[in-house]
Design an enzyme around this catalytic site. Structure first.
Site, PDB file in Angstrom:
ATOM      1  N   HIS A  70    -144.884  61.132 -22.193  1.00  0.00           N
ATOM      2  CA  HIS A  70    -145.888  61.362 -23.230  1.00  0.00           C
ATOM      3  C   HIS A  70    -147.304  61.314 -22.644  1.00  0.00           C
ATOM      4  O   HIS A  70    -148.084  62.255 -22.795  1.00  0.00           O
ATOM      5  CB  HIS A  70    -145.725  60.301 -24.331  1.00  0.00           C
ATOM      6  N   GLU A  71    -147.620  60.216 -21.978  1.00  0.00           N
ATOM      7  CA  GLU A  71    -148.967  60.087 -21.397  1.00  0.00           C
ATOM      8  C   GLU A  71    -149.158  61.137 -20.297  1.00  0.00           C
ATOM      9  O   GLU A  71    -150.264  61.655 -20.117  1.00  0.00           O
ATOM     10  CB  GLU A  71    -149.215  58.677 -20.853  1.00  0.00           C
ATOM     11  N   HIS A  84    -150.447  64.218 -21.941  1.00  0.00           N
ATOM     12  CA  HIS A  84    -151.895  64.079 -22.186  1.00  0.00           C
ATOM     13  C   HIS A  84    -152.677  64.297 -20.887  1.00  0.00           C
ATOM     14  O   HIS A  84    -153.692  64.982 -20.855  1.00  0.00           O
ATOM     15  CB  HIS A  84    -152.223  62.665 -22.693  1.00  0.00           C
ATOM     16  N   GLU A 134    -152.442  65.866 -28.693  1.00  0.00           N
ATOM     17  CA  GLU A 134    -151.122  65.317 -28.994  1.00  0.00           C
ATOM     18  C   GLU A 134    -150.036  66.397 -28.872  1.00  0.00           C
ATOM     19  O   GLU A 134    -148.899  66.096 -28.536  1.00  0.00           O
ATOM     20  CB  GLU A 134    -151.140  64.713 -30.404  1.00  0.00           C
TER      21      GLU A 134
END
Lengths: 503, 503
Positions: A267-268, A271, A297
């Protein structure tokens, strides 16, 4: 004087001022990163003060009348190229918004944010929301003041939503969350009728160092440039950027939960790929910034869910994982592993929720924030309101504040209006990924081989390189030919979970 | 307007402005710490720019005419308490000095410092001074300009020396280094006549993690507050402070050199104890700052040498060290270990030098810096000049730039005039420690038990708590009843090395 400058020189002066402001803001980001990774306990008070001082300086630099004059001047010129003109227009918009914040308010907000963050840390240690409530109450008052300062049409919450997602309104979000409720609830109920998939093996003991190594390998495989970033450990995983050449991620590791680190890492990483893909030559300018939090997101969610929770993804990575943890996974088939990581099960913790029930977690926070802004809810009632919503929407009992109202860092940071961008991100991600599948031949096959270069190039080209040039919706239309449409997510979810649960 | 304020309010305004400046400077320190510990490679350019911007802001805040007016006003008042009056006088002195730096010069210096640091890193990687020389040359030019900007009497180097050690001059240092040469050379020569002590066992394999653990234990034993600091790894060990509540040290570990980590750890620990002992309530004010670099160094040297290289110190710590590294040390007696860590042997690297030859290393740098400022030396000749001095004073051949002229970080930071404070520190340390031994009953016995609380209290009381209230020499007279006198160091060294080498 500015009026007499040639456009090129005036634009250079604007660029230079913006870079200076970016330098101060990025210094604040470094102080914030350190605060959540390496700061010794006793250093917190002075650190808070240091961040407050820099925030005040950044604010003062950005509301300097000379900058305003320069922006007005440049905005009236007709000989700027389209990107330069858009930069000036967006900076002027930001400037006019920032002018609305009195310096005292900025300092008060920064100070309260610091106190609020530490109250949240302490409240979590004690497992008691009451420790957090008094400071949160002051934070909510400040947020109400902020909405008034910014101004709004319709609901005061719109003012705050707009900070994260330009153009988002309660009207739009009420519709989207009504779709979530109406369309996802029946899907969830039908899944609940089926035999639940196994996932107990994800909660065996997973050695910390091996998890760390696996996470780093995933980040590298995704294309995250370790020469322009690093991963560290923090209480709550986050991505922060000090420039496109220094974009850092954090994770946390639970030795009894394989997923905790893995999903935060991907997830990060999503980003971070966005931040690393922003044009470095536009440092400090809107064209060097992310389009919106919703689009940000979309990048993390696309990697986490559409890629990271796909069968193709694990066709490549699962053998390596089995090698690392043979005692836990040798006898677990790829298919059973795939089902396990996609188990749908109403639960307590947002960050650990599956792709479906996740949006109920967001909806609850959305309802609460809207209610706090309206004054329908008070921070004093928040534990009860929270627990009641979880019973109603997710049919779960909240056993403790740490697993309930204290679970997220956001309110302690004053980030009201942030949560809805998580759901928007998932819905943008579904729409973008569907388009990528149409435009990138053999995408699934590439993913199955652990090759993400073409996908990353597609994202760089479609999303990253544009910075803030397009709004979320403009970008969505440009990429997919349509405005945001919940049906892409619904189709994706219906097909994926239909297969997994044999619906 | 300031003139009409009551003294209390004017002083509060002064304090508030100074704290704001300290916040910016401490933010720069955080960015600098990160730069040398965790910064990814590609992040260097933007980081340099960010530090430059903050340096400019700090400079502008400190030369603001409103601050000058306030300081002039406060300095003329008669109702300040002595500490407040001294703070104002020192800040006014700093202000007037800072006014001498044009903003452009500050920005240029900051930019060049960043480039110089990275050139030094690269030059060390390639082992080639020529990679460093062009940027160093620009740095020396800036330092000459700086001396002119600041003004001086006598030698231009005095202007730079004064930045680190108020009142230091080439006249004073010529005398001291002449003492070093005249008194230490015969001692060194007579040691060279004796049988050399063994220290080969210090260069066996010492496991990294165990070294790290041992170092952390030493820091804690010394009284370093880990709740208000932390240790990390960097190329060149240093101490940095963001407030008395967040004082960080770094170290480096060489698995084939036991001493490398140990002495840096105790040395930086001594610096850090000073910073942690400064009055936190005086944050941002001179009374919350260290007296001088020489006094700072007296604290690190006192711990490193007078305490850390004493037989008493290792009476307590050696058994633990033997436990950690039994293969290396089980058969080595405490006495042989003590002799080994105090071996006197002319060598190449300053930071690894023994207590005696160390001052020849400093003297060489002093002569070179003085010569560069005078224009007697050019950066182009520096490799040859360096190597020639090492042949002359230390009788050693320099085999490579990395072990020669590239070994220190200081010039890459623009720190000219810094090195002499190392020798001053040792000489202050000897004088202070002799006094401590007279004033603290049973000090050696306490050290032999690993108890340093009384010593630390003595240092806190005699040195740390005073901040910059006294100059180095005032402090020295206050503590020892006499100005700095080289004989204390000479007596200490003659006795210690006389015993070790049986002179």
């Amino acid at each position: 004087m500015a009026q007499t400058l040639p456009t090129k020189d005036a634009y250079r002066e604007y660029t230079s001022k913006m870079q200076q402001i970016a330098d101060v803001r990025n210094a604040i980001a470094v102080l914030g990163w350190d605060q959540e990774t390496y700061l010794p306990d006793k250093g917190a008070a002075f650190r808070g003060q240091q961040i407050t001082t820099l925030s005040t300086i950044a604010h003062e630099l950005f509301i300097a009348p000379a900058l305003g004059d320069l922006l007005e001047d440049l905005n009236s010129r007709t000989d700027l190229d389209p990107i330069a003109a858009k930069n000036v227009a967006l900076s002027l918009e930001d400037y006019q918004k920032n002018k609305k914040y009195p310096a005292l308010f900025v300092a008060e907000l920064s100070k309260t944010t610091n106190e609020c963050y530490h109250a949240w840390i302490n409240a979590r240690k004690e497992g008691n929301y009451a420790v957090f409530e008094p400071v949160l109450s002051r934070m909510v008052d400040l947020k109400k003041q902020e909405a008034d300062l910014l101004g709004y049409t319709g609901h005061p919450y719109n003012a705050l939503l707009n900070e994260y997602e330009k153009g988002a309104t309660t009207t739009m979000l009420d519709t989207i969350f009504s779709d979530v409720k109406n369309a996802l609830t029946p899907l969830l109920r039908s899944i609940e009728q089926r035999t639940q998939v196994r996932k107990d093996f994800l909660h065996l003991h997973y050695n910390r160092d091996k998890q760390w190594a696996f996470g780093i390998d995933l980040l590298k495989a995704m294309g995250y440039d370790m020469g322009a970033g690093r991963q560290d450990i923090s209480e709550h995983p986050f991505t922060t950027s000090f420039s496109p050449q220094d974009v850092r991620v954090t994770t946390r590791i639970d030795e009894n939960d394989f997923g905790n680190m893995t999903w935060s890492c991907i997830h990060e990483g999503g980003h971070a790929l966005y931040e690393q893909g922003l044009p470095a030559e536009a440092y400090g300018l809107p064209s060097g910034e992310a389009a919106s939090l919703g689009i940000h997101e979309s990048q993390s969610r696309l990697w986490e869910n559409n890629v990271g929770r796909s069968l193709s993804f694990w066709q490549h990575h699962y053998p390596r994982l089995q090698e690392l943890f043979p005692d836990n996974l040798k006898i677990v088939s790829l298919n059973d592993f795939y089902k396990a990581i996609n188990q749908v099960q109403p639960s307590l913790i947002r960050t650990e929720a599956d792709e479906l029930t996740y949006h109920f977690h967001v909806m609850i926070r959305y309802e609460i924030e809207k209610g706090l802004l309206e004054g329908v809810y008070s921070t004093k009632d928040l534990r009860e309101v929270w627990n009641q919503y979880y019973r109603e929407y997710l049919h779960v009992q909240v056993p403790s504040d740490t697993q309930g109202v204290l679970q997220d860092i956001h309110w302690s940071h004053g980030s009201f209006g942030y949560f809805p961008t998580y759901s928007l991100g998932s819905f943008y991600a579904a729409q973008f990924f569907t388009t990528a599948q149409q435009q990138v031949p053999g995408l699934s096959e590439q993913i199955a081989k652990g090759e993400y270069r073409t996908l990353l190039e597609w994202l760089r080209n479609q999303v990253h390189r544009h910075g803030r040039y397009y709004t979320s919706n403009e970008l969505c239309e440009k990429i997919t030919g349509k405005p945001l449409d919940f049906k892409y997510f619904l189709d994706y979810a219906t097909q994926k979970f239909g297969e997994i649960y044999g619906l």
